[in-house]
Design a protein around this motif. Sequence first.
Motif, PDB file in Angstrom:
ATOM      1  N   ARG A   3      31.894  28.507  38.751  1.00  0.00           N
ATOM      2  CA  ARG A   3      31.587  27.524  37.371  1.00  0.00           C
ATOM      3  C   ARG A   3      30.390  26.346  38.041  1.00  0.00           C
ATOM      4  O   ARG A   3      31.133  25.532  38.969  1.00  0.00           O
ATOM      5  CB  ARG A   3      32.774  27.095  36.506  1.00  0.00           C
ATOM      6  CG  ARG A   3      32.399  26.133  35.337  1.00  0.00           C
ATOM      7  CD  ARG A   3      33.330  25.590  34.533  1.00  0.00           C
ATOM      8  NE  ARG A   3      34.084  24.677  35.072  1.00  0.00           N
ATOM      9  CZ  ARG A   3      34.737  23.799  34.343  1.00  0.00           C
ATOM     10  NH1 ARG A   3      34.936  23.988  32.943  1.00  0.00           N
ATOM     11  NH2 ARG A   3      35.278  22.616  34.778  1.00  0.00           N
TER      12      ARG A   3
ATOM     13  N   SER B 102      33.511  35.164  40.598  1.00  0.00           N
ATOM     14  CA  SER B 102      33.107  34.164  39.600  1.00  0.00           C
ATOM     15  C   SER B 102      32.901  32.687  40.055  1.00  0.00           C
ATOM     16  O   SER B 102      33.573  32.450  41.013  1.00  0.00           O
ATOM     17  CB  SER B 102      34.019  34.155  38.319  1.00  0.00           C
ATOM     18  OG  SER B 102      34.172  35.196  37.565  1.00  0.00           O
TER      19      SER B 102
ATOM     20  N   GLN C 272      29.120  28.769  33.433  1.00  0.00           N
ATOM     21  CA  GLN C 272      30.237  29.728  33.936  1.00  0.00           C
ATOM     22  C   GLN C 272      29.636  31.009  34.029  1.00  0.00           C
ATOM     23  O   GLN C 272      29.074  31.836  33.433  1.00  0.00           O
ATOM     24  CB  GLN C 272      31.372  30.059  32.662  1.00  0.00           C
ATOM     25  CG  GLN C 272      32.565  31.130  33.358  1.00  0.00           C
ATOM     26  CD  GLN C 272      33.241  30.631  34.131  1.00  0.00           C
ATOM     27  OE1 GLN C 272      33.709  29.346  34.464  1.00  0.00           O
ATOM     28  NE2 GLN C 272      33.540  31.619  35.373  1.00  0.00           N
TER      29      GLN C 272
END
Length: 121
Positions: A17, A15, A80
């Motif tokens: 952001r 991930s 995100q």
Amino acid sequence: QLQASGGGLVQPGGSLRLSCAASGFSLDYYVIGWFRQAPGKEREGVSCISSSDGSTYYADSVKGRFTISRDNAKNTVYVQMNSLKPEDTAIYYCATRWGRCSPASYEYDYWGQGTQVTVSS
């Protein structure tokens, strides 16, 4: 000035952001779009968020994995990005426009410099 940041190198499934911060003007009244461009490919509209009702758009390729949001108090829009794939590798840009959310890059007036996202093991 519009500044995109938060890119980097991440493994598949990871991930990141991204942030799009404005200085010198307020993002409150603008639609903010996120776009990406991979080498040899056209710029693609990834996501956008409206100024009025917070409605959003996501490209099919990122739906369910990316979430766009805005924090007017911080004058910043975020995306995100979860479950990242190698095909998400690109330079990501944010841009502003008046009116409605749109995935068409030619409808955006003001662009920030991009941030590189690389998804690789």
